[in-house]
Design a protein around this motif. Structure first.
Motif, PDB file in Angstrom:
ATOM      1  N   GLY A 734     -31.305 -52.841 -18.405  1.00  0.00           N
ATOM      2  CA  GLY A 734     -30.827 -52.598 -17.053  1.00  0.00           C
ATOM      3  C   GLY A 734     -29.315 -52.564 -16.982  1.00  0.00           C
ATOM      4  O   GLY A 734     -28.727 -51.728 -16.287  1.00  0.00           O
ATOM      5  N   LEU A 735     -28.669 -53.475 -17.708  1.00  0.00           N
ATOM      6  CA  LEU A 735     -27.202 -53.483 -17.713  1.00  0.00           C
ATOM      7  C   LEU A 735     -26.640 -52.189 -18.277  1.00  0.00           C
ATOM      8  O   LEU A 735     -25.578 -51.728 -17.858  1.00  0.00           O
ATOM      9  N   SER A 736     -27.340 -51.599 -19.247  1.00  0.00           N
ATOM     10  CA  SER A 736     -26.849 -50.337 -19.811  1.00  0.00           C
ATOM     11  C   SER A 736     -26.891 -49.212 -18.790  1.00  0.00           C
ATOM     12  O   SER A 736     -26.167 -48.231 -18.924  1.00  0.00           O
ATOM     13  N   TYR A 737     -27.744 -49.338 -17.766  1.00  0.00           N
ATOM     14  CA  TYR A 737     -27.771 -48.357 -16.684  1.00  0.00           C
ATOM     15  C   TYR A 737     -26.909 -48.792 -15.506  1.00  0.00           C
ATOM     16  O   TYR A 737     -26.893 -48.129 -14.467  1.00  0.00           O
ATOM     17  N   GLY A 738     -26.217 -49.921 -15.642  1.00  0.00           N
ATOM     18  CA  GLY A 738     -25.312 -50.375 -14.596  1.00  0.00           C
ATOM     19  C   GLY A 738     -25.976 -51.098 -13.465  1.00  0.00           C
ATOM     20  O   GLY A 738     -25.399 -51.184 -12.373  1.00  0.00           O
ATOM     21  N   GLY A 853     -25.476 -41.113 -21.086  1.00  0.00           N
ATOM     22  CA  GLY A 853     -25.776 -41.578 -19.740  1.00  0.00           C
ATOM     23  C   GLY A 853     -25.970 -43.071 -19.617  1.00  0.00           C
ATOM     24  O   GLY A 853     -26.292 -43.557 -18.525  1.00  0.00           O
ATOM     25  N   ARG A 854     -25.782 -43.824 -20.695  1.00  0.00           N
ATOM     26  CA  ARG A 854     -25.929 -45.279 -20.645  1.00  0.00           C
ATOM     27  C   ARG A 854     -24.633 -45.929 -21.113  1.00  0.00           C
ATOM     28  O   ARG A 854     -23.891 -45.354 -21.902  1.00  0.00           O
ATOM     29  N   ARG A 855     -24.404 -47.151 -20.630  1.00  0.00           N
ATOM     30  CA  ARG A 855     -23.176 -47.863 -20.944  1.00  0.00           C
ATOM     31  C   ARG A 855     -23.503 -49.063 -21.834  1.00  0.00           C
ATOM     32  O   ARG A 855     -24.267 -49.948 -21.443  1.00  0.00           O
ATOM     33  N   SER A 920     -33.633 -51.205 -31.919  1.00  0.00           N
ATOM     34  CA  SER A 920     -34.677 -51.945 -31.211  1.00  0.00           C
ATOM     35  C   SER A 920     -34.132 -52.702 -30.014  1.00  0.00           C
ATOM     36  O   SER A 920     -34.754 -52.734 -28.956  1.00  0.00           O
ATOM     37  N   ILE A 921     -32.971 -53.331 -30.170  1.00  0.00           N
ATOM     38  CA  ILE A 921     -32.434 -54.163 -29.105  1.00  0.00           C
ATOM     39  C   ILE A 921     -31.766 -53.328 -28.023  1.00  0.00           C
ATOM     40  O   ILE A 921     -31.966 -53.556 -26.826  1.00  0.00           O
ATOM     41  N   HIS A 922     -30.973 -52.338 -28.412  1.00  0.00           N
ATOM     42  CA  HIS A 922     -30.171 -51.580 -27.447  1.00  0.00           C
ATOM     43  C   HIS A 922     -30.702 -50.180 -27.187  1.00  0.00           C
ATOM     44  O   HIS A 922     -30.155 -49.488 -26.322  1.00  0.00           O
ATOM     45  N   GLN A 923     -31.694 -49.758 -27.921  1.00  0.00           N
ATOM     46  CA  GLN A 923     -32.243 -48.403 -27.791  1.00  0.00           C
ATOM     47  C   GLN A 923     -31.135 -47.345 -27.876  1.00  0.00           C
ATOM     48  O   GLN A 923     -31.047 -46.413 -27.091  1.00  0.00           O
ATOM     49  N   VAL A 924     -30.274 -47.505 -28.860  1.00  0.00           N
ATOM     50  CA  VAL A 924     -29.212 -46.542 -29.078  1.00  0.00           C
ATOM     51  C   VAL A 924     -28.996 -46.424 -30.583  1.00  0.00           C
ATOM     52  O   VAL A 924     -29.206 -47.392 -31.329  1.00  0.00           O
TER      53      VAL A 924
END
Length: 1608
Positions: A734-738, A853-855, A920-924
């Protein structure tokens, strides 16, 4: 007990992994909620009953223990009442002592284990996060086995010569952890779970992720509670753990490597010599290298031996695995679309749903009574009233605190420095006036001198600019500091005597001039005289005047100075006093840097403002004794301490042997980096251990700060209840989407945050959006924290525009209007407001990476990296994470320092696990993971990693890594899609061109029928042999050929008569000793010279068909002689005509070991010719009969022989004579190989036909003496020169700095009219321009250099000639070319490619542009295949198996539209015709022919057509040490081979740069990067790269590469 109540942490690892997979399927929608609950219940059913029984047993045991304890207490009470209290008390004391001793031993064992287990960078330490990482890796390990990722191949010398820098201490950074011999590595401790959601703890001391009752284990068995080290999780894995799950999903678009219609020329070696496949022969300087063994044609089903090809097969298998979500590879090929797709947000991403946030208002600032009116007044008050009171106690490197400073001494020194600054600095007149800026350069171990200088500047009205001490002249970031000093107008630097002695000195003994710094006057602030009695300090400055400038570093590495005025400084001190409850006489222990940030504000400013006593613990002491600050708190009974989380961790690790620590006096432990989300574990772990030593839970006070807004928030010391602490378990996704989303701790992607307190008194805080306009965020939205207060910075010094965007923003309400007239300052901190006005910080704006698109925040990535147990492989505190922009999106780069004792395989395993964990953790995906030698990353003056300098060196290719892993396939998801190719028939195209008014692409040279002067003689003599006889009869003494040797002298000359006689004698030799019949083929093996010409005409004289063959190289007979033998066999030569030296070479022992001497046809020595005339000279009955065979190797490695008739040879000679205006009075120079193509024609045929004087310069001699041909051209005043690209390149590289010496030797090229480069490829504009510019100094005209174009079906299509317009150039869009389109653009346009005209079309040649698939004629400026119709085209391929399909397709092609009756030859080259504004000889508009590239060479990748030369030019530009490169494909993988001109340890620098430039400019992902030595890439005599030959050598593992990288 229900399944929901089962403690999952105690379940076996495989069950936990299955549960995590179920949750992943549920989150991705692959399973319904009902199905999820059923499967979960089925998994937990066997363990629910077991845990219930275990719980019952534990409850019974607890009750039994309570009953026994109650009975013991009653028994002891009865004993005390019966009068045996003393004895029993003594016994109890003894027993207690033994128990305490046993307890202390157990505690020491636990501490030792803790010391071993916690050896990790504590800034990012989180045991819950570490366990999540372990679970993620366990899921990978429990999945089905997948193909193993191939390890890079590294040359052994590169491994042995890998530079190992001085091994650093485990961290040498102000921001990093410390190295101690007592510390070792292990798995992290198990974390106790916290309740989910945002909660408050009234006591302020809730247990964090590390429980005081948690246990640690080491060994193969899993620990209770699910504690597993990474080694335990992966202990069953053999070999290298697969990374395919991270890389899953890359699927190549199947594409053909060649056009279906346009087929390759026949490989004439099959089927008679099917076991041998001939590839190119190298130029002389590269022939000594061993050539690869012949390879079979590529086929995915054909096994290729060698470790390289096996690894490529591993890579292919890895990339073919499907991904959970397929990559979106194909989009419209437009820049805007690429960027839009890169920033596209998942439509299912969570969105902020709360109302617009309300500002958080701090309590009103209540200034305590009795405080001084300003800081100078504070020094005067305490220096007078409490002059013996200590203001500073400074510890030295040994821990002694003998150095002190009293307030009285501070007052005295302050006045001395102020007086000296205003009166004694400078020579004739004072150099400093109030308001001027001066630099403060003091080491971290000298706070006393710094404080005195700082207050001396304030007292004098001078603005101090504290900076770090420069260590060397080329410190990382030193230039940016110099820019700051220059922009501030600093001309004086204050320092101490000891510091001045330690600065780098120049030859004259003065302080060295640092890079980018202004010239400074260094002034020592010690041993100054007292001010004059009548001296009065300057009048007090207003509050708006600047007090000091604090430097800060931006994300781009630039250093800016934050201006803090006197009013803000005073307000800040008052605010901190009120918030922290500072009082006079308090003692504070400071570990921080006192020159900036929290260390400056609390230990230098606020402490003096309140008359406090500060104990400074230098960083050098912390390295030796991490608990020294705890001892200072205990010794001085300090009430406050300012530290970072790393200091707490070091003390936690090293405290096991310390018994005399008492922290009961500490009321406030200020955690300066409390804004770092990963500092929570340090705080909780520190509290768990030191709570029994007097530390109060409410004493831990995290704070958030920034250079721009000063103190943003601080947790108030000693406050509990409603004003206590808060923490939340949030979803990292959720934080990665702000957005803020509450999560549970058992999720792999959860993050536990702690608050940093509430807003400062008198301040207002809001959260604004990070991107675009500063609109107010919603309550559940993450944004940038902005503050309005009287205690903030004013702006960046000298940067008004940037200051307005940072210090004067007005948050916008939902209607787009300003929220209020009040202005705010951006803090650079990302966070949100929690319950009760608490501020939560999740990261920094500078550490933000916007990816697809993710932070993502760099601190989060570092925390995950450090959770993969890196201590065996890298230094945990020496990690840099940043992003680079590639293909319109940011890509993550991780760089770490590798330990010198870690093996290649172990490091590669760790790197693969890091990729798995982050995925796995950050999906990046991680774009690049680099390991560099120890202690090689650039450092800041305090020892930390200089991130910007590291990024710069990475982009420049100067980091010199020892391991690299590129993973572009997982990161790049916005690759463009080729434009749709709509099936349009050729007739529709023709009609469309006519309707739109486009002319049809067709052009032709002038008519060849009009002959001048000797036209009657030329018509009479239709054969070249007859022309030679005619010239011998009419002009017998005219010199036709002159040959030069390597020293520039004459090696021989031949006149018309002499050539005729030598040809007759050779003819007699062929008839008498060779028994040659008419039509027999004779192989000619000669070095370039007159003998070859005589041998050709000797064959003509007896009706034999000459077959010129390149001779074997004397230094590499074993590999070049089989090639010669192959051509002899394929051409069906019945005899081999050669010279004496070559004959000896063919019969030598070395040659016999490669080719049996008996297998050769008849060997004839032209030096042993009979001295007699031919009885009759053969004349062919018809000009269409075969004259000679021309064998050549294409750049694709195919050997193709063409048949040239007597008519074609004569017509070609006539066409060249007319175009180049070759007459008997002319002299030309040839410097190219004479064995095939136009080189053979110019060398052997045209000279006899036109009768001009030809100077022959063998290219091999030019390699030995590059200036040979230029000097020959100058001395003989040659006007027309023909050479090859190889000669041009040798001259450019070998004579680059010798033009002055050439001019001194009399070289003058001003008489050169044309310098024609003979080639069968697109003109190399850069090389031609470089040659023209280089030799402009010796008179070469820039208009002289031009090129020719020819191919197998027609060896001469274009040649510039002496008349007509100059060659024209156009710029086309390279992206359009990939889609088989031509789009003309302006010079300098993005993605533009310059194309130069390949000379003028020869007389008698007609050219059309046709669609290679439909065979319809194209329009003007449309890309298509070049078709030619000419009387000198080849008759066909010489094949040994009679296949007529290719013959008809290549030599008898007809158009489907336009003139369908004409017959054309297909060149196999793509190009286009364009009508220019220039006029030709007939006064008509000139049609320019532009060559794009060979169809056979093109690479079909992802549905688009790429030309290798374009990719290679991009690669050549990316690094200065790349001297040559070549690309090819194998099973849809793009392989790039680069030659490294530099040390081997720089080889790995090229891997990221090559990958970046190909991706950025060509939208292609490089599969394999091969770094080789110079000269490995094979090049033929025409200077063309033999890419297929290189591919065969690579797959056969015969290149001896320095490094082979397999990009994932």
């Amino acid at each position: 007990m229900s399944q929901a109540a089962v403690n999952t942490s105690s379940l076996p690892l495989e069950i936990r992994a299955k549960l995590a997979e179920l949750e992943l399927e549920l989150s991705e929608g692959d399973i319904t909620q009902k199905g999820f609950e059923k499967k979960r219940a089925r998994l937990l059913a066997p363990y629910a009953q077991q845990q219930q029984q275990q719980h019952q047993r534990q409850e019974q045991l607890r009750q039994e223990l309570q009953r026994q304890q109650h009975q013991n207490q009653q028994r002891q009470q009865q004993q005390r009442q019966s009068g045996q209290q003393g004895r029993h008390a003594g016994s109890g004391s003894s027993g207690s002592g033994h128990g305490n001793e046993r307890q202390s031993q157990a505690q020491r064992r636990r501490d030792r284990r803790r010391g071993r287990h916690d050896h990790r960078d504590e800034r990012y330490r989180s045991d819950i996060h570490a366990e999540a990482v372990q679970q993620a890796l366990a899921q990978h390990s429990k999945r089905n086995r997948v193909p193993v990722m191939p390890m890079p191949s590294k040359r052994q010398s590169l491994v042995l010569n890998n530079p190992v820098m001085d091994t650093p201490t485990d961290t040498s950074s102000d921001d990093e952890s410390i190295h101690s011999g007592r510390l070792s590595t292990s798995s992290p401790e198990h974390a106790s779970r916290q309740p989910s959601g945002l909660t408050k703890n009234s006591a302020g001391g809730s247990r964090s992720s590390v429980s005081s009752q948690s246990t640690t284990t080491s060994g193969a068995q899993g620990a209770p509670g699910g504690i597993y080290s990474i080694a335990d999780v992966l202990q069953d894995s053999s070999g290298i753990f697969s990374i395919a799950d991270v890389l899953q999903g890359y699927q190549e678009v199947p594409s053909s490597s060649q056009n279906k219609t346009q087929q390759l020329p026949p490989d004439v070696t099959s089927p008679s010599v099917a076991s041998q496949t001939f590839r190119m022969d190298r130029t002389i300087d590269r022939r000594h290298r061993p050539q690869p063994k012949p390879q079979q044609p590529e086929d995915e089903n054909v096994p290729v031996h060698g470790k390289v090809s096996a690894k490529i097969q591993q890579l292919l298998n890895t990339l073919k695995r499907p991904k959970r979500k397929p990559l979106r590879e194909f989009f419209v090929d437009e820049e805007e679309e690429l960027e839009a797709i890169a920033k596209e947000v998942d439509p299912n991403a969570p969105k902020a749903e709360g109302p617009v946030i309300s500002p958080a208002v701090g309590e009103s600032l209540a200034i305590p009574s009795g405080l001084p009116r300003n800081l100078e007044a504070a020094v005067q008050r305490y220096g007078s009233a409490s002059y013996k009171a200590t203001v500073i106690t400074a510890l030295d490197a040994t821990g002694k605190h003998s150095i002190t400073l009293t307030y009285g001494k501070l007052l005295s020194r302050m006045q001395k420095i102020a007086f000296s600054l205003l009166n004694k600095v400078g020579q004739k007149e004072p150099a400093i006036r109030p308001g001027d800026r001066v630099a403060l350069v003091y080491p971290n171990s000298d706070p006393i001198s710094f404080m005195c200088a700082f207050y001396g500047c304030l007292y004098a009205g001078v603005v101090p600019v504290p900076i770090e001490v420069p260590l060397t002249r080329k410190d990382a970031g030193s230039q940016q500091i110099g820019f700051l000093l220059g922009s501030c107008g600093v001309s004086v630097a204050l320092t101490s005597e000891a510091c001045l002695k330690g600065l780098p000195k120049g030859p004259s003994g003065e302080v060295a001039q640092f890079k980018g710094w202004p010239r400074l006057t260094w002034f020592v602030t010690e041993h100054l005289s007292k001010p004059a009695k009548d001296w009065m300090p300057p009048p007090r400055l207003s509050d708006e005047q600047t007090a000091y400038i604090e430097y800060t570093t931006a994300k781009d590495g630039s250093v800016m100075g934050v201006t803090v005025n006197r009013g803000a400084m005073l307000c800040h001190c008052r605010t901190l006093t009120a918030a922290c409850n500072y009082t006079e006489g308090e003692i504070i222990v400071n570990v921080l840097d006192f020159k900036r940030d929290v260390g400056l504000w609390h230990s230098i400013l606020t402490s003096v403002f309140n008359g406090m006593h500060v104990v400074f613990v230098p960083y050098s002491l912390m390295k030796v004794n991490p608990t020294s600050w705890l001892h200072m708190v205990t010794r001085f009974k300090a009430t406050c301490a300012t530290v970072k989380s790393r200091d707490m961790h070091w003390a936690l690790v090293a405290q096991k042997d310390q018994k005399d620590i008492n922290l009961s006096s500490l009321r406030m432990l200020l955690v300066a980096d409390g804004a770092n989300p990963w500092s929570l574990s340090s705080c909780d772990a520190f509290l768990n251990v030191f709570q029994n030593k007097g530390l109060k839970p409410e004493a831990i006070c995290p704070t958030a700060s920034s250079a721009e807004a000063l103190t943003v928030a601080v947790r108030r010391p000693g406050r509990t209840g409603g004003q206590g602490t808060g923490r939340g378990v949030l979803s990292m996704s959720g934080l990665s989407y702000g957005v803020v989303r509450v999560d549970t701790e058992d999720k792999l992607t959860s993050l536990i945050l702690q608050d940093v307190g509430t807003v400062m008194p008198g301040a207002v805080a809001v959260i604004v959006k990070v991107d675009n306009a500063p609109g107010l965020c919603k309550t559940d939205e993450v944004g940038e924290i902005c503050v309005a207060s009287g205690a903030i910075g004013v702006g960046y010094f000298g940067l008004q525009g940037l200051s307005n965007n940072t210090f004067k923003i007005q948050p916008l309400a939902s209607d787009g209007k300003p929220m209020a007239e009040q202005t705010f300052v951006r803090t650079g901190l990302l966070g949100f407001l929690g319950p009760g006005g608490m501020i939560f910080v999740v990261g920094k704006v500078d550490g933000l990476m916007n990816i697809s698109g993710r932070r993502h925040n760099t601190d989060d990535i570092i925390a995950t990296v450090l959770a993969v147990e890196p201590m065996k492989f890298i230094y945990r505190g020496r990690i840099a994470v940043f992003s680079i922009k590639v293909l319109k999106d940011e890509r993550i780069v991780i760089i770490a320092e590798q330990r010198p004792d870690s093996s290649e395989e172990d490091s590669f395993q760790w790197m693969s696990r890091v990729l798995q964990a982050i995925d796995s953790i950050h999906q990046v995906g991680v774009y690049c993971l680099l390991l560099v030698p120890a202690n090689s990353l650039p450092k800041t003056p305090l020892g930390g990693i200089h991130l910007w300098e590291t990024k710069q060196r990475f982009m420049e290719g100067s980091l010199h890594p020892c391991n690299v892993l590129m993973c572009p396939h997982t990161c790049v998801t916005n690759l463009p899609k080729p434009r749709q190719k709509h099936p349009v028939g050729p007739s529709s195209v023709m009609v469309g061109n006519l309707v739109q008014g486009r002319r049809i692409a067709g052009a032709q040279g002038r008519d060849i029928g009009t002959l001048d002067g000797d036209d009657e003689q030329y018509r009479k003599h239709q054969f070249l042999s007859e022309i030679l006889q005619w010239r011998a009869a009419t002009t017998p003494e005219e010199v036709l050929y002159s040959q030069l040797n390597a020293k520039g002298g004459g090696a021989g000359a031949v006149s018309c008569m002499q050539l005729h006689k030598r040809a007759e004698r050779i003819g007699c030799l062929l008839l008498e000793k060779g028994k040659i019949n008419t039509g027999d083929h004779v192989a000619l093996i000669f070095t370039p010279g007159i003998d070859l010409i005589a041998a050709v005409y000797g064959c003509f004289y007896v009706g034999a068909v000459p077959v010129p063959v390149r001779p074997p190289h004397h230094q590499n007979i074993a590999t070049t002689l089989p090639t010669v033998k192959m051509i002899v066999d394929v051409s069906k030569s019945v005899a081999v005509l050669t010279m004496g030296t070559m004959l000896k070479l063919l019969k030598s022992k070395e040659a016999a070991s490669a080719i049996d001497v008996k297998s050769w046809p008849v060997l004839l020595d032209c030096d042993d010719t009979p001295r007699k005339k031919l009885s009759s000279i053969y004349r062919a009955p018809t000009p269409e009969m075969l004259a000679y065979l021309d064998f050549s190797v294409s750049t694709t490695g195919m050997l193709a022989g063409i048949k040239m008739s007597h008519s074609a040879a004569s017509n070609l000679s006539r066409s060249l004579k007319l175009q180049a205006e070759l007459y008997p009075s002319r002299t030309i120079a040839l410097c190219l190989d004479p064995f095939c193509g136009l080189g053979f024609v110019l060398w052997c045929l045209v000279g006899v036909y036109a009768g001009h004087h030809t100077i022959l310069i063998p290219p091999a001699d030019v390699e030995a003496n590059p200036s040979l041909w230029l000097m020959a051209v100058s001395q003989n005043k040659v006007r027309d020169v023909f050479c090859s690209y190889g000669v041009i390149e040798i001259s450019t590289k070998g004579l680059g700095g010798s033009t002055a010496s050439l001019r001194a030797k009399g070289v003058n090229l001003s008489g050169v009219r044309t310098c024609v480069v003979v080639a069968e490829e697109r003109p190399r504009i850069n090389l031609c321009n470089s040659f023209s510019k280089l030799f402009k100094d010796v008179g070469l005209s820039p208009r002289a250099v031009s090129t020719t174009f020819g191919c197998r079906v027609n060896v001469a299509v274009c040649c510039q000639g002496t008349s007509g317009p100059d060659p024209t150039s156009v710029f086309v869009d390279m992206r359009a070319l990939r889609n088989d389109r031509v789009t003309l653009v302006e010079k300098g346009s993005p993605h533009s490619l310059c194309l130069m005209e390949s000379g003028k079309i020869l007389p008698g040649v007609k050219v059309v542009i046709a669609n290679p698939e439909t065979k319809g004629q194209c329009g003007d400026s449309h890309l298509g295949e070049i078709w030619v119709s000419s009387p000198h085209s080849a008759s066909g391929y010489f094949t040994i198996y009679g296949d007529e399909s290719l013959q008809n397709d290549h030599f008898s092609a007809s158009l489907t539209t336009g003139d369908t009756t004409a017959v054309y030859s297909r060149t196999g080259y793509l190009g286009f015709l364009r009508q220019t504004d220039l006029t030709n000889h007939a006064g008509e508009y000139h049609d320019a022919l532009y060559i794009v590239g060979s169809l056979d060479e093109t690479l079909m990748l992802r549905g688009m057509r790429y030309h290798p030369i374009d990719i290679e030019n991009s690669v050549l530009r990316c690094h200065k040490n790349i001297c040559e490169c070549a690309v090819f494909t194998w099973t849809n993988l793009l392989v790039v081979v680069v030659e490294l001109e530099g040390p081997e340890n720089e080889a790995l620098d090229l891997i990221p740069l090559v990958t970046n430039v190909v991706l950025e400019e060509h939208y292609l992902i490089v599969g394999v990067v091969v770094v080789v030595d110079p000269g490995v890439i094979p090049i033929n005599s025409r200077g063309e790269k033999q890419r297929m030959h290189l591919r065969d050598g690579f797959l056969a593992d015969q290149l001896d590469p320095i490094y082979v990288a397999y990009n994932m």
